[in-house]
Motif scaffolding. Sequence first.
Motif, PDB file in Angstrom:
ATOM      1  N   SER A  27      -1.741   5.258  -4.693  1.00 29.66           N
ATOM      2  CA  SER A  27      -3.182   5.005  -4.636  1.00 29.66           C
ATOM      3  C   SER A  27      -3.990   6.087  -5.349  1.00 29.66           C
ATOM      4  CB  SER A  27      -3.643   4.861  -3.190  1.00 29.66           C
ATOM      5  OG  SER A  27      -3.359   6.034  -2.463  1.00 29.66           O
ATOM      6  N   ARG A  83      -4.674  -7.357  -6.841  1.00 30.25           N
ATOM      7  CA  ARG A  83      -5.347  -6.705  -7.966  1.00 30.25           C
ATOM      8  C   ARG A  83      -6.388  -5.719  -7.454  1.00 30.25           C
ATOM      9  NH1 ARG A  83      -9.194  -9.828 -12.072  1.00 30.25           N
ATOM     10  NH2 ARG A  83     -10.671  -9.396 -10.409  1.00 30.25           N
ATOM     11  N   TYR A  84      -6.407  -4.570  -8.125  1.00 33.49           N
ATOM     12  CA  TYR A  84      -7.418  -3.545  -7.877  1.00 33.49           C
ATOM     13  C   TYR A  84      -8.290  -3.465  -9.127  1.00 33.49           C
ATOM     14  CZ  TYR A  84      -4.387  -1.979  -4.099  1.00 33.49           C
ATOM     15  OH  TYR A  84      -3.627  -1.922  -2.973  1.00 33.49           O
ATOM     16  N   SER A  95       0.829  -1.219   0.000  1.00 31.72           N
ATOM     17  CA  SER A  95       0.000   0.000   0.000  1.00 31.72           C
ATOM     18  C   SER A  95       0.856   1.258   0.000  1.00 31.72           C
ATOM     19  CB  SER A  95      -0.932   0.023   1.207  1.00 31.72           C
ATOM     20  OG  SER A  95      -1.878  -1.004   1.101  1.00 31.72           O
ATOM     21  N   LEU A 131      -4.963   4.806  -8.802  1.00 34.18           N
ATOM     22  CA  LEU A 131      -5.741   3.566  -8.920  1.00 34.18           C
ATOM     23  C   LEU A 131      -7.017   3.729  -9.745  1.00 34.18           C
ATOM     24  CD1 LEU A 131      -5.397   1.911  -5.402  1.00 34.18           C
ATOM     25  CD2 LEU A 131      -4.293   1.245  -7.524  1.00 34.18           C
ATOM     26  N   GLN A 187     -10.615  -0.404  -6.443  1.00 36.16           N
ATOM     27  CA  GLN A 187     -10.937  -1.177  -5.241  1.00 36.16           C
ATOM     28  C   GLN A 187     -10.198  -2.518  -5.255  1.00 36.16           C
ATOM     29  OE1 GLN A 187     -12.948   0.011  -2.698  1.00 36.16           O
ATOM     30  NE2 GLN A 187     -12.859   1.879  -3.912  1.00 36.16           N
ATOM     31  N   MET A 188      -9.473  -2.825  -4.177  1.00 33.12           N
ATOM     32  CA  MET A 188      -8.770  -4.101  -4.102  1.00 33.12           C
ATOM     33  C   MET A 188      -9.787  -5.243  -4.084  1.00 33.12           C
ATOM     34  SD  MET A 188      -6.203  -5.641  -1.190  1.00 33.12           S
ATOM     35  CE  MET A 188      -5.070  -4.270  -1.236  1.00 33.12           C
ATOM     36  N   ASP A 189      -9.632  -6.173  -5.024  1.00 31.16           N
ATOM     37  CA  ASP A 189     -10.541  -7.323  -5.046  1.00 31.16           C
ATOM     38  C   ASP A 189      -9.810  -8.656  -4.924  1.00 31.16           C
ATOM     39  OD1 ASP A 189      -9.505  -7.251  -7.677  1.00 31.16           O
ATOM     40  OD2 ASP A 189     -11.369  -7.979  -8.547  1.00 31.16           O
TER      41      ASP A 189
END
Length: 148
Positions: free
Chosen positions: A72, A115-116, A67, A75, A120-122
């Motif tokens: 970010s 993976r984003y 992070s 992203l 959003q991180m998924d």
Amino acid sequence: MKHLIILLLVLTACNNRKQQDFKLKPLSPDVQQFKSGTNNNRIDYFYIRGNFFYKKSTYALLGDKVSRKIDSAILPDYDFYSVYVYRDLDLPNKKDGGGTNSFDGQNKNLVAYIRYKRGQMDIFYIIKNGNVVYNLISGKEMDFEFDQ
């Protein structure tokens, strides 16, 4: 006897700290940007230098380090933004910029895949010897082969 107990406590604390003493370094090429259909995608590559142990506290620490390394703010600019983290071994790209194709077949050296999707991180998989062993998002142990 009292001194022996104190010595054991100090050694245990130092050992626990040393187990989590690792750094995340960019792996050349550290960024790949590309289009897939209408999707705007990016991949960042890193490797771990130092001691990484397969345990939950280390997984969380890796999550924090990832992070802090990625930007970010960018992203949302990507439909899919992936991060690959490898062990510090003799990876072909470590210094010579061998191109992203030289990562093919390196799943045994892969430690994490993140993976984003649209910011959003998924996915946050911890990988050991080519197999997903833990999902950091769900906090559950897993057991399946990672397919890159």
